[in-house]
Scaffold this motif. Sequence first.
Motif, PDB file in Angstrom:
ATOM      1  N   ALA A 285      51.155  31.992  29.556  1.00 43.78           N
ATOM      2  CA  ALA A 285      52.416  31.260  29.413  1.00 43.78           C
ATOM      3  C   ALA A 285      52.198  29.794  29.070  1.00 43.78           C
ATOM      4  N   VAL A 286      51.068  29.226  29.492  1.00 46.10           N
ATOM      5  CA  VAL A 286      50.811  27.803  29.271  1.00 46.10           C
ATOM      6  C   VAL A 286      50.001  27.582  27.993  1.00 46.10           C
ATOM      7  N   SER A 287      48.822  28.218  27.924  1.00 43.39           N
ATOM      8  CA  SER A 287      47.934  27.984  26.786  1.00 43.39           C
ATOM      9  C   SER A 287      48.315  28.781  25.545  1.00 43.39           C
ATOM     10  N   LYS A 288      49.145  29.809  25.744  1.00 40.09           N
ATOM     11  CA  LYS A 288      49.558  30.700  24.650  1.00 40.09           C
ATOM     12  C   LYS A 288      48.380  31.511  24.086  1.00 40.09           C
ATOM     13  N   LYS A 289      47.267  31.510  24.792  1.00 36.95           N
ATOM     14  CA  LYS A 289      46.109  32.286  24.377  1.00 36.95           C
ATOM     15  C   LYS A 289      46.073  33.600  25.149  1.00 36.95           C
ATOM     16  N   PRO A 290      45.481  34.644  24.569  1.00 39.77           N
ATOM     17  CA  PRO A 290      45.415  35.929  25.288  1.00 39.77           C
ATOM     18  C   PRO A 290      44.503  35.840  26.508  1.00 39.77           C
ATOM     19  N   LYS A 291      44.905  36.489  27.583  1.00 34.96           N
ATOM     20  CA  LYS A 291      44.084  36.526  28.794  1.00 34.96           C
ATOM     21  C   LYS A 291      44.105  37.945  29.351  1.00 34.96           C
ATOM     22  N   HIS A 292      43.061  38.280  30.084  1.00 31.53           N
ATOM     23  CA  HIS A 292      42.959  39.605  30.690  1.00 31.53           C
ATOM     24  C   HIS A 292      43.729  39.635  32.018  1.00 31.53           C
ATOM     25  N   VAL A 293      44.594  40.619  32.155  1.00 32.87           N
ATOM     26  CA  VAL A 293      45.378  40.809  33.371  1.00 32.87           C
ATOM     27  C   VAL A 293      44.992  42.162  33.976  1.00 32.87           C
ATOM     28  N   THR A 294      44.589  42.141  35.233  1.00 31.96           N
ATOM     29  CA  THR A 294      44.146  43.364  35.897  1.00 31.96           C
ATOM     30  C   THR A 294      45.311  44.320  36.117  1.00 31.96           C
ATOM     31  N   LEU A 295      45.098  45.591  35.833  1.00 31.29           N
ATOM     32  CA  LEU A 295      46.126  46.596  36.031  1.00 31.29           C
ATOM     33  C   LEU A 295      46.195  47.012  37.492  1.00 31.29           C
ATOM     34  N   ASP A 296      47.383  47.379  37.928  1.00 33.85           N
ATOM     35  CA  ASP A 296      47.592  47.906  39.275  1.00 33.85           C
ATOM     36  C   ASP A 296      47.265  49.397  39.256  1.00 33.85           C
ATOM     37  N   TYR A 297      46.198  49.770  39.940  1.00 38.52           N
ATOM     38  CA  TYR A 297      45.720  51.146  39.880  1.00 38.52           C
ATOM     39  C   TYR A 297      46.683  52.149  40.497  1.00 38.52           C
TER      40      TYR A 297
END
Length: 320
Positions: free
Chosen positions: A54-66
């Motif tokens: 939301a801030v850098s507008k760059k893609p980041k990895h978000v951990t999935l809820d298993y």
Amino acid sequence: MVKLIVNPRSETLRQINVDTTPNTRVRDIVVAYGKANNSLSSSRIRFTKLEEDAVSKKPKHVTLDYEKSLAQNGIVFTDDSDSKEVYAKDLGPQISWKLVFLIEYVGPLIIHPLLYYGWFKPDYNTLTQKVSFILVMLHFLKREYETTFVHLFSSDTMPLFNVFKNSAHYWILSGLSLAVTIYAPDSYRNKFAPTWKQFFFHVSDHEDSTVLALIGLWVFAELSNFITHQKLASLRADGSRERKIPYGYGFNLVSFPNYFFESVAWLAFALLNNNWSSWVFLTIASIQMYIWAAKKHRRYLKEFGDQYPKNRKAMIPFLL
């Protein structure tokens, strides 16, 4: 059926295309992916998706809820021919959370009796020293009991290296440091001892009424901490790992009263013996618990939004 493309982020893993459904639980896919990678334990594998920061507008990895499905994790397929990508990372050797906790807390339970009875002479200890020893032992016996019979962990494992890092905190700071400085005989700190020894091995003496008052504060804090741990465990009594909003004892004021009450218990302990090592451990432990509380508090606010009580602080009532 839809296609899920699992891209590896570690050399030990390989790319696999999975035919699945949007309603498939992520944990089931992770288990199957581990089996397809030389039967690697699913506890070592972290699944993520790419999202724009939301801030850098760059893609980041978000951990999935298993415990949630692909759809519940925001992975949306437009039709049966659609495909989506997720990413898998090998976290390396793992160890169970419960075992780590048991190892952490057994350190002080070994170190304190060894120094109290083996190195120093308890027959000559003051009331403050005797009470300090009893309180430390009861605290960590309680922690071992809670780990075995009360705590329900949101994750099964953590990296193996953490057992050494976490144990150092308890074995050194609340084990060796407290035991060496608090249980030393009077000759180490009397007026004939060097100034540095008088400071290093200082232990305050109090009126019996003061000692009883501090014991009372410690008992209140420890029992309160135990009650809050039971309440947190009750939220997962059905076996679910889904986060829920806790209410009741202490939780109406702060998100993590368990951390607050533990800090109060160590405050009572530090006031009792007034040794520098007690104050150092209280300070470091309280700062670390506040960091945890603030991080988890923000997660509560993000996840539950307007449903989460707005008057709650993270750890310290009315302040922080």
